[in-house]
Design a protein around this motif. Structure first.
Motif, PDB file in Angstrom:
ATOM      1  N   ALA A  29     -53.780 -25.597 -29.792  1.00 14.58           N
ATOM      2  CA  ALA A  29     -54.031 -24.239 -30.297  1.00 14.58           C
ATOM      3  C   ALA A  29     -53.409 -24.035 -31.672  1.00 14.58           C
ATOM      4  CB  ALA A  29     -53.519 -23.197 -29.309  1.00 14.58           C
ATOM      5  N   GLY A  30     -53.483 -25.079 -32.497  1.00 14.20           N
ATOM      6  CA  GLY A  30     -53.057 -24.946 -33.882  1.00 14.20           C
ATOM      7  C   GLY A  30     -51.621 -25.298 -34.189  1.00 14.20           C
ATOM      8  N   PRO A  32     -48.023 -27.989 -32.934  1.00 13.00           N
ATOM      9  CA  PRO A  32     -47.562 -29.056 -32.057  1.00 13.00           C
ATOM     10  C   PRO A  32     -47.203 -28.470 -30.685  1.00 13.00           C
ATOM     11  CG  PRO A  32     -46.531 -29.241 -34.211  1.00 13.00           C
ATOM     12  CD  PRO A  32     -47.252 -27.926 -34.190  1.00 13.00           C
ATOM     13  N   MET A  33     -47.539 -29.178 -29.624  1.00 12.56           N
ATOM     14  CA  MET A  33     -47.341 -28.619 -28.290  1.00 12.56           C
ATOM     15  C   MET A  33     -45.896 -28.178 -28.055  1.00 12.56           C
ATOM     16  SD  MET A  33     -48.647 -29.969 -24.584  1.00 12.56           S
ATOM     17  CE  MET A  33     -47.742 -31.511 -24.528  1.00 12.56           C
ATOM     18  N   VAL A  34     -44.924 -28.940 -28.550  1.00 16.03           N
ATOM     19  CA  VAL A  34     -43.524 -28.573 -28.343  1.00 16.03           C
ATOM     20  C   VAL A  34     -43.196 -27.224 -28.983  1.00 16.03           C
ATOM     21  CG1 VAL A  34     -42.647 -29.771 -30.397  1.00 16.03           C
ATOM     22  CG2 VAL A  34     -41.150 -29.452 -28.416  1.00 16.03           C
ATOM     23  N   ALA A  35     -43.926 -26.831 -30.024  1.00 10.65           N
ATOM     24  CA  ALA A  35     -43.639 -25.572 -30.720  1.00 10.65           C
ATOM     25  C   ALA A  35     -43.790 -24.366 -29.817  1.00 10.65           C
ATOM     26  CB  ALA A  35     -44.539 -25.429 -31.947  1.00 10.65           C
ATOM     27  N   TRP A  36     -44.725 -24.426 -28.858  1.00 13.72           N
ATOM     28  CA  TRP A  36     -44.938 -23.275 -27.977  1.00 13.72           C
ATOM     29  C   TRP A  36     -43.750 -23.067 -27.037  1.00 13.72           C
ATOM     30  CZ3 TRP A  36     -48.244 -20.264 -29.975  1.00 13.72           C
ATOM     31  CH2 TRP A  36     -49.335 -20.771 -30.672  1.00 13.72           C
ATOM     32  N   THR A  37     -43.124 -24.156 -26.614  1.00 12.91           N
ATOM     33  CA  THR A  37     -41.913 -24.025 -25.794  1.00 12.91           C
ATOM     34  C   THR A  37     -40.757 -23.490 -26.630  1.00 12.91           C
ATOM     35  OG1 THR A  37     -42.508 -25.705 -24.162  1.00 12.91           O
ATOM     36  CG2 THR A  37     -40.155 -25.373 -24.560  1.00 12.91           C
ATOM     37  N   GLU A 214     -55.607 -26.056 -23.375  1.00 10.81           N
ATOM     38  CA  GLU A 214     -56.070 -25.420 -24.610  1.00 10.81           C
ATOM     39  C   GLU A 214     -57.103 -24.342 -24.308  1.00 10.81           C
ATOM     40  OE1 GLU A 214     -56.181 -26.857 -29.060  1.00 10.81           O
ATOM     41  OE2 GLU A 214     -57.352 -28.137 -27.728  1.00 10.81           O
ATOM     42  N   ALA A 215     -57.931 -24.579 -23.273  1.00 14.38           N
ATOM     43  CA  ALA A 215     -58.918 -23.570 -22.886  1.00 14.38           C
ATOM     44  C   ALA A 215     -58.244 -22.339 -22.282  1.00 14.38           C
ATOM     45  CB  ALA A 215     -59.905 -24.169 -21.888  1.00 14.38           C
ATOM     46  N   LEU A 216     -57.123 -22.549 -21.594  1.00 18.88           N
ATOM     47  CA  LEU A 216     -56.394 -21.439 -20.977  1.00 18.88           C
ATOM     48  C   LEU A 216     -55.579 -20.647 -21.991  1.00 18.88           C
ATOM     49  CD1 LEU A 216     -54.982 -23.220 -17.781  1.00 18.88           C
ATOM     50  CD2 LEU A 216     -56.681 -21.390 -17.806  1.00 18.88           C
ATOM     51  N   PHE A 217     -55.335 -21.241 -23.143  1.00 17.49           N
ATOM     52  CA  PHE A 217     -54.411 -20.639 -24.099  1.00 17.49           C
ATOM     53  C   PHE A 217     -54.918 -19.287 -24.582  1.00 17.49           C
ATOM     54  CE2 PHE A 217     -50.664 -22.705 -25.597  1.00 17.49           C
ATOM     55  CZ  PHE A 217     -50.153 -21.808 -26.532  1.00 17.49           C
ATOM     56  N   PRO A 218     -54.015 -18.293 -24.647  1.00 19.47           N
ATOM     57  CA  PRO A 218     -54.409 -16.982 -25.182  1.00 19.47           C
ATOM     58  C   PRO A 218     -54.964 -17.122 -26.590  1.00 19.47           C
ATOM     59  CG  PRO A 218     -52.226 -16.875 -24.200  1.00 19.47           C
ATOM     60  CD  PRO A 218     -52.605 -18.336 -24.256  1.00 19.47           C
ATOM     61  N   PHE A 219     -56.024 -16.396 -26.871  1.00 14.91           N
ATOM     62  CA  PHE A 219     -56.694 -16.498 -28.183  1.00 14.91           C
ATOM     63  C   PHE A 219     -55.727 -16.179 -29.314  1.00 14.91           C
ATOM     64  CE2 PHE A 219     -60.088 -16.543 -31.132  1.00 14.91           C
ATOM     65  CZ  PHE A 219     -59.849 -15.531 -32.035  1.00 14.91           C
ATOM     66  N   ALA A 221     -52.765 -16.881 -29.638  1.00  9.95           N
ATOM     67  CA  ALA A 221     -51.812 -17.947 -29.927  1.00  9.95           C
ATOM     68  C   ALA A 221     -52.301 -18.877 -31.034  1.00  9.95           C
ATOM     69  CB  ALA A 221     -51.544 -18.762 -28.659  1.00  9.95           C
ATOM     70  N   VAL A 222     -53.592 -18.856 -31.318  1.00 10.39           N
ATOM     71  CA  VAL A 222     -54.130 -19.722 -32.368  1.00 10.39           C
ATOM     72  C   VAL A 222     -53.612 -19.302 -33.738  1.00 10.39           C
ATOM     73  CG1 VAL A 222     -56.248 -20.574 -33.447  1.00 10.39           C
ATOM     74  CG2 VAL A 222     -56.170 -20.189 -30.976  1.00 10.39           C
ATOM     75  N   GLU A 223     -53.268 -18.029 -33.853  1.00 11.73           N
ATOM     76  CA  GLU A 223     -52.745 -17.526 -35.120  1.00 11.73           C
ATOM     77  C   GLU A 223     -51.274 -17.185 -34.960  1.00 11.73           C
ATOM     78  OE1 GLU A 223     -54.291 -17.459 -37.900  1.00 11.73           O
ATOM     79  OE2 GLU A 223     -56.285 -17.995 -37.182  1.00 11.73           O
TER      80      GLU A 223
END
Length: 225
Positions: A29-30, A32-37, A214-219, A221-223
């Protein structure tokens, strides 16, 4: 912090992966995966200090760009596929030093957990006096989908207590360091469950799970803000 209790968060993010190469630094979602944690941890009102434990320069760079302290670079014996997360926690505790009442383990493979999930799990551990709290989710299908297969391959519906059956989702673990180091597990006697919906507890280990996440990710979160 809760009262005078000090809370340390540890994000274990090694570079190797047998099923999804470099998954912790892979763009989700734009970011690195670790960034969301790391973003969820930033939103916690209870975490006093956070450390990243990694052997991956890309993960270290992401943490630095987000303003976190320099990660603890893992020694070789904690970087392979057989490395124990408990050993990584012990290494991080030794490196950071000081007194900590709770350790919070936040695996980057659960990028959909929220800051509220983190804080509620910490409060549950503190308020109940439990040795640890583990994030769990219900089974992904309704009870009518489950059954048993016998030795001959025959199928019998039901027969499982699905009302109380859950899965450990890997999204959040809270433990008391002295008990965690003694038992070498978060699943000590008296552990409590913090319940989360399947969507927020999604765990990423394979390319298919990454695509679903990625499909489950809140829209929104891309921005990132």
């Amino acid at each position: 912090m809760i009262g005078d209790r000090r809370i340390l968060a540890i994000v274990p993010a090694r570079g190797g992966s047998q099923r999804l190469l470099a998954k912790n630094a892979r763009l989700l979602a734009g970011r690195p995966m670790v960034a969301w944690t790391l973003e969820a941890a930033r939103g916690s009102v209870l975490i006093d200090h956070l450390v990243v434990s990694t052997d991956d320069p890309a993960v270290a760079e992401t943490a630095a760009e987000m303003g976190w302290p320099p990660p603890f670079m893992r020694p070789d014996h904690l970087s392979g596929a057989t490395a124990s997360v408990i050993d990584a926690i012990e290494h991080a505790l030794d490196q950071v030093g000081g007194r900590w009442d709770y350790v919070v383990l936040l695996q980057p493979t659960s990028p959909l957990r929220t800051a509220s999930d983190i804080d509620q799990a910490i409060r549950l551990c503190d308020e109940t006096g439990a040795p640890a709290v583990i994030g769990v989710s219900p089974l992904p299908k309704p009870p009518s989908f489950y059954g048993r297969v016998d030795a001959a391959g025959g199928y019998t519906p039901g027969g499982v207590d699905l009302e109380r059956t859950v899965v450990i989702n890997g999204a959040v673990y809270v433990g008391r360091p002295e008990i965690l180091m003694r038992d070498r597990t978060f699943q000590s006697k008296g552990v409590r469950a913090y319940s989360m919906p399947v969507e927020r507890g999604w765990d990423v280990d394979t390319p298919a799970e990454f695509a679903v996440c990625e499909a489950l990710f809140p829209f929104q979160a891309v921005e990132p803000t």
